[in-house]
Every structure is written in C-alpha cells, then in structure tokens.
Design a protein around this motif. Structure first.
Motif: not given
Length: 368
Positions: A35, A38, A43, A45, A48, A51-52, A95, A256, A260
């Motif tokens: 991560v 990425a 990207v 954050h 990410i 999506y995660r 996150q 990326v 993910i």
C-alpha cells in the motif's frame, strides 16, 4: 495406525492457531509495504480504503451467512448504530489516519505504531477508567506501566530521530527520481508519525468498543462484515476531502489493482478471520505476542522487494517498541495467571448441589 493419526491430529490442533496468526501478521506487514508503494504513485488513500473494505465485505458475507445463520440474533436499530460506530472508529478513521501516516513515513514506522496496540489500549483503558488505577501498585501493574512507557519512548524515538540510512539499496535511477518527487513527504516525517499514532489510537478505541459489542452481538463474521460495509461508505465520503473527481475511482494501473485486491481479500478478510480464530483458540494475550512479526514482515518486504532504504532511527525505535510490548504482555500474562489462581475449581459437592438446584428449578441453566 490410529495412534499415529491421533498424534498427527493433536500436533495440527496444537500448532494450527499459532501458524494462522503468524501468517496473518506476515500478510498484514506485506500489505502495508505494498500500500505504501501504491500511495507513492499518487493514489487517493481513501479510495484504496473504500475498495479494500468493500472487497472484505463481499468475501465475508457468504461466510457470515452460512456459518452464523442459525445463531445470528435479530438486527435492531441499536445494533446497526453500534456497527456504524464500529466502522467509523475501527475502519474508516483508522484507514484515513494510518494510510495518511504511511504515505508520509514508511511501512516499518507504521508497523511499529501498530505493534504498540496493546500498550495504547491499556493507556486508553486507564483514561476511560476501564482499568483500575489501584492495581498499578502491584507487580503486574508496574510491568504493564513500564511496558507502556517503553513503547511510548520507542514511538518518540521513531518520530523525532530518523537517523542516517544504513543501506544504499535504493540507488537505482527510478528510486532516485521517486525520492525527488516525494521530497516534500519526507520532510513531513513528524506529521506522518502523528497521523500513524492517531490511527493506532483509533484502532485501540475500536478494540475497547468491540469488547462490549461482542457481548451484545457475538456473531463475529457478521459483525466484521457489517463494519466493512459501513466503513467502505464512510471511506468514500472521506475521500472527498482531497479531490472531488470521479477519475480517482477509475484505476487502470495493474499494480494498484493487484494491491487493492490483495489487501481486501488476503489482508483484510482472510487475515481477520485467521486472527479471530486464533484469538478464540489461544487467547488475545498470547495471540498479540505475534504482532512484531507484522513489523518484521513490513521491514523485510519493504527493503528486499520494494528496495526502500532502512534508517537507523526506524530500526532502533522499532526494537524499543517491541521490547516495551513484551514487557507489557509479560505483566498481562502474570495478571491472567494470578486471576486464574484466585478462581479455584468447583468441588464435587458443589457440582452436585448445583445440579440439584438446577433440577428443582425445572432444569433451567444459564450458559456462559
């Protein structure tokens, strides 16, 4: 042959939970390193994170349905609010701050702050008066306080002393160009450590909150799935703070996309299931002793695979944090053994009396 099969089964039962938590921590460390790579590509954050968590919910939903459909209590409005709060403090805000700190520092530093989780949780429980201050004068209390202070010292060392690079692995042209493009982030090392500490604190708050939520709603797979659903929507809203463009959500970089998918399936869903099962088998204290493996995994993965240089301050600070963690866990283990000693086993006469009382009360029994 039956004896041999029984011995093999006992060995598997004995070592499987430990191996599961080792693999879970190793995977988490590699996820942090990937991560970080990425994030260096620019990207968002929170994209990410959204999506995660969405992938995690998609993976956990069938497990929750098939494994807990017979034991799952009814979902009430209060439980939905509790899971919304759980997603807020245990997923989206974690996150937000942790990956923001990860983008400014390194996977090693961020992993060190995550390794402080037991000590941070203990400090928060003291502030919230969930832990008795009177017990701090005992031997176990002194060990826990000492371990917490050592962890804090390691965190301060990580924050204020970056130190010289002890390796020049990161010297190829792409690495030099990458360093030049992110020189401003390197200068914000202090801010990144602050963000990582806030993220770890939110995760500790979630652990305290989850302790009460597990009593009201003991179905862990369903609970984690609901938390992931709420967290994914919250991350999507928090992503608007940086840029409000749809292009952030259109990811065409294969690396990326792999990060993910790997973070959602393996790092979030599977590692959470493995950790939950290991805690059930081994106990939370023993399972948490493996958390430094995550730090070691992140450091080695970051250095050997992603060719990130190692700094002296990061290594020294990480060693101090791990030392403080084990001092704290030593005190916590002694406390649990002392509590177990103070609760003697039920004598046979008491069992018979209990059975008679249960029989007289129409056979009613309170299960624990």
């Amino acid at each position: 042959m039956n004896v041999v099969g029984g011995e093999r089964s006992s060995i598997v039962d004995k070592w499987a939970p430990a191996m599961a938590v080792v693999v879970a921590n190793t995977v988490t460390g590699s996820v942090n390193a990937l991560v970080k790579k990425a994030l260096d590509g620019g990207v968002n954050h929170m994209v990410i994170g959204a999506y995660r968590l969405a992938i995690s919910a998609f993976i956990l939903a069938p497990l929750a349905y098939f494994l807990e459909r017979k034991t799952r209590p009814k979902i009430t409005l209060r439980l939905l609010i509790d899971h919304f709060i759980s997603g807020l403090i245990g997923a989206s805000l974690v996150q937000f701050f942790f990956m923001l700190g990860l983008s400014y520092t390194s996977a090693t530093v961020s992993g060190a702050f995550l390794s402080m989780m037991p000590a941070i949780t203990f400090a928060l429980s003291l502030i919230l008066r969930m832990e008795s201050v009177r017990d701090l004068k005992s031997e176990t209390g002194m060990l826990k306080v000492m371990g917490t202070l050592i962890c804090v010292s390691g965190a301060l060392l990580l924050t204020f002393y970056k130190g010289p690079q002890i390796s020049h692995f990161h010297s190829h042209p792409e690495a030099l160009q990458n360093n030049n493009n992110h020189q401003s982030k390197t200068n914000n090392w202090l801010l990144g450590c602050l963000y990582a500490a806030i993220g770890a604190s939110f995760f500790s708050m979630w652990m305290l909150f989850q302790g009460t939520l597990n009593i009201k709603y003991p179905c862990k797979y369903t609970s984690i799935c609901l938390m992931s659903v709420f967290g994914s929507f919250q991350c999507a809203l928090l992503s608007l703070y940086k840029r409000r463009t749809v292009n952030d959500w259109v990811i065409d970089d294969r690396f990326v996309i792999f990060v993910i998918a790997y973070a959602g399936i393996v790092g979030q869903a599977m590692s959470t299931v493995a950790t939950t099962w290991s805690i059930k088998k081994l106990g939370a204290v023993f399972a948490s002793t493996f958390s430094p493996i995550m730090l070691i995994s992140a450091t080695l993965f970051d250095f050997l695979i992603l060719h990130t240089p190692l700094c002296l301050g990061s290594i020294i600070g990480s060693v101090v944090v791990v030392t403080g963690l084990y001092v704290y866990l030593w005190g916590k283990n002694k406390e649990m053994k002392a509590a177990a000693t103070m609760c003697p086993p039920i004598q046979n006469e008491d069992k018979y009396n209990t059975n008679d009382n249960n029989t007289n009360n129409n056979g009613s029994r309170l299960s624990v």
